[in-house]
Design an enzyme around this catalytic site. Structure first.
Site: not given
Length: 755
Positions: A231-232
């Site tokens: 995930d970012w």
């Protein structure tokens, strides 16, 4: 085109290989121009393209290019329709090709552990079986267009509060049965090109560096073939993550972490083969898109909008109806509430779509010349009545033949980034609904929300229609449903409890910010409510129709099941009403053996069937041994004890229509090591040790143990036998049944049998 990826990797420098393991920018991977390796773009989904042409972010703060906003997962899951999910995926995949997007970030399949999770609108269900089947269909659809998906967020990401650091403390059994099972089904049946690991820790270890999760479970147990992306911003220790199976860090540029990878290889703390393996995974997925580009693909926004309308109509759930719906064509109706004109159709955050078109229910009604008066009454943005709104709404409702209140949650009430604090609608909406109900008995409430809300006025409403966050076509779909042009066929993919306090995670959500204990174990959603027989507002699977369906002739292909066999279940469904419609037949399994820790029943099949008035169709589903099993932590595998199981066909988890029983026999044996503390009951249940113990008890004769077996009256005998089952071997010495030496010999003999 067959590419020799190993040869290509051998031509890369160490720095180039490390560089490929992080992005070039917010949405793009790094190219290696020297070797002709291109950069590719990925973008947020799951229910539309959030392609940002300018400044990029992951919270939906900056505008993206115009796209089609399809119903969010809270709605599409309510369709119980794998064909719809496949069509949605195919449409999105074609849009991605037209926009040159290689990976669509979705689907989001985290379990709805609590109705308060701020991102529940983007997740599918409280049930892992339904989640997995729908996710697999979506993935197959997208990837049929040679565009990759990124199933997320892996794993146990069930809240927004401190999601980047909090540790989800959860048993392996609950993980395997509830929180991983949806991922497992999707990976095994559809092979998403990528899996996105979550921010949170799982039992103290970040998902991004959790080798048990990323290698043992995902790759070794399930056979995942693609790459794992963060995930970012979810990286903790980049080198540790790479060793654990994390391939790509996003967003980029990850210059500092690339350098750490290079340094680790050169210092010998990271085997270059591990890096090469990650690069090969990345390149395989990259070229699966690059080599199958469709440069002539067209994003037909008008055509896809019509699909969005059709899908929204399929997903809506009719929660209550006393006959007021569908509305009569010539009825004079009052539409009340700002959502009638400006519907809430999507959630906030990374999935926020810039829609190509939005038509409200009011506009749809006006376009068809329906006799509708509109009173805005309250703000669509906050918990606030408009001046004179309440009085005007009540007066208009009283004069009309029916009133339709468009209620729901404003954007500020639920969004990515934070969890809800309660399950209530805005206070002014509850006040308005009560005021209108007091003067107009034919009042319909339409809900626009991404997760369950408390509805204290539900029993007084003539009808309640749950539209969820139905995408940009929600207004047109709502119009069709209210006025009878479509027959509602959605079913709840989550339970609507009466009160927040009734929810299984109430005492343990969202934790203290450092840890959150999943103390309810496998008792999530209907598994909890049905097992404890707790009343709910609307049960999992519930949904009404403008017609009635009858079930008959539940038949099993066999009354006996074994580890490797398959059971076919058939049931006849008849439309007994006067309107064509769709029924969702739900199949549940119940363990009838008194096995500890098993929910009352669990969904193991569903089928959506269209029926004309008077028509009967036979629905067929199949069950395997896995459908009867739970995760046994001692065995480290799925296990169903031999015995009796019920196969249940129903309309909802609380509306079971038919039951048939099946006998299951397994050859799997649970691990057992005999000691002085082992009870006679444990030994008598195990087919390996039971004969030895029975022979020993027979020799006990008329001694104290024999007397316990003989008992006296029935109640005394039952008590004695229960006590005997709980008797540890060491107690046999105390009762004089065996000597210490004989007990040691018995233990040695029993362990020999088990060896």
């Amino acid at each position: 085109m067959e590419r020799d990826l190993k040869k290509l990797i051998s031509e890369m420098t160490l720095e180039e290989k490390a560089g490929l393991c992080s992005g070039a920018s917010f949405w793009y991977t790094k190219p290696v121009e020297r070797l002709g390796i291109p950069a590719v773009m990925m973008t947020d989904g799951p229910h539309g393209l959030r392609k940002q042409a300018g400044n990029a972010d992951h919270l939906g703060l900056n505008d993206s290019v115009q796209a089609v906003c399809f119903p969010a997962a809270c709605a599409t899951a309510a369709s119980f329709d794998t064909e719809l999910m496949t069509e949605l995926g195919e449409t999105l995949g074609s849009e991605c090709q037209a926009e040159n997007i290689s990976i669509l970030l979705g689907p989001a399949v985290n379990i709805k552990r609590s109705p308060l999770c701020g991102r529940n609108f983007e997740y599918m269900s409280e049930d892992p079986y339904l989640t997995g089947k729908l996710a697999a269909a979506y993935i197959r659809g997208v990837q049929s267009r040679n565009v990759g998906t990124s199933i997320k967020h892996f794993a146990a990401n069930n809240q927004e509060y401190n999601r980047m650091s909090c540790s989800s403390e959860v048993s392996e059994r609950a993980l395997r049965e509830i929180y991983l099972a949806g991922f497992e089904e999707a990976v095994k049946q559809a092979q998403p090109k990528t899996v996105m690991c979550s921010y949170n820790k799982i039992n103290g270890t970040y998902a991004s560096e959790n080798e048990w999760l990323l290698n043992k479970v995902l790759r070794d147990d399930w056979g995942f073939e693609g790459y794992v992306v963060t995930d970012w911003g979810a990286v903790s220790d980049r080198v540790k993550g790479l060793k654990a199976g994390l391939d790509l860090e996003m967003p980029g540029p990850g210059t500092a972490n690339d350098a750490k990878i290079v340094q680790a290889v050169r210092s010998g703390t990271l085997d270059e083969a591990v890096l090469d393996r990650a690069v090969e995974r990345l390149l395989r997925v990259l070229y699966s898109y690059v080599d199958h580009r469709a440069p002539d693909a067209v994003f037909d926004r008008a055509a896809d909008h019509e699909k969005a309308v059709d899908m929204a109509a399929e997903c809506a759930v009719l929660l209550e109806n006393n006959g007021v719906l569908p509305l009569k064509k010539d009825a004079k109706v009052c539409y009340i509430g700002s959502f009638a004109k400006t519907p809430r159709y999507q959630g906030g955050g990374s999935s926020h779509i810039n829609p190509s078109k939005v038509t409200s229910a009011l506009e749809a009604a006006q376009a068809k010349n329906r006799s509708v008066r509109y009173v805005p009454a309250f703000s669509a943005e906050k918990d606030e009545l408009l001046p004179g709104g309440l009085e005007e709404a009540a007066a208009a409702a009283k004069e009309a033949e029916a009133a339709v209140i468009f209620a729901g949650l404003p954007d500020s009430f639920e969004s990515e980034g934070y969890d809800r604090k309660h399950m209530n609608l805005p206070k002014v909406q509850d006040e308005l609904i009560r005021a209108v109900l007091a003067v107009q008995p034919n009042t319909v409430v339409v809900l626009h929300n991404g997760s369950p809300v408390e509805c204290p006025w539900a029993e007084q409403a003539a009808a309640i229609l749950e539209m969820y966050l139905g995408g940009q076509g929600v207004g047109e779909a709502c119009d069709r449903l209210l006025w009878g042009e479509c027959n509602p066929c959605g079913r709840l993919a989550e339970t609507f409890p009466l009160r927040l306090q009734d929810t299984p995670s109430y005492l343990n959500f969202p934790g203290d910010g450092k840890k959150v204990h999943y103390a309810e174990g496998v008792y999530v959603g209907y598994r909890y409510y049905d097992s404890k027989q707790i009343p709910v507002r609307w049960a999992f699977g519930h949904g009404m129709s403008y017609t009635e369906f009858e079930y008959a002739n539940l038949a099993l292909s066999s009354g006996i099941m074994e580890d490797d066999s398959t059971l076919t279940v058939r049931v006849d469904v008849t439309n007994r009403g006067k309107t064509a419609g769709k029924e969702v037949v739900q199949l549940y399994v119940r363990d009838q053996n008194g096995t500890a820790g098993r929910p009352d029943k669990e969904l193991k099949g569903f089928a959506k069937v269209f029926l004309n008035p008077g028509e009967t169709k036979t629905v067929s589903m199949q069950l395997t041994a896995r459908d009867f099993s739970y995760w046994n932590e001692e065995l480290g595998d799925w296990y169903a004890p031999s015995g009796s199981y019920a196969v249940l066909a129903g309309h909802a988890s609380d509306d079971i229509r038919l039951q048939a029983d099946v006998q299951f026999t397994t050859k799997k044996l649970l691990p057992l090591t005999v000691s002085m503390s082992t009870t006679l009951g444990e030994l008598l249940k195990d087919p390996r040790t039971a004969p030895v113990v029975q022979q020993m008890l027979a020799k006990a004769g008329q001694g104290p143990v024999g007397a316990m077996l003989e008992g006296g009256d029935p109640s005394a005998k039952a008590m004695a036998q229960a006590m005997l089952a709980g008797l540890p071997l060491k107690a046999l010495i105390s009762f004089g049944a065996v000597s210490p030496e004989q007990a040691e010999g018995l233990i040695a003999m029993l362990n020999g049998v088990l060896a």
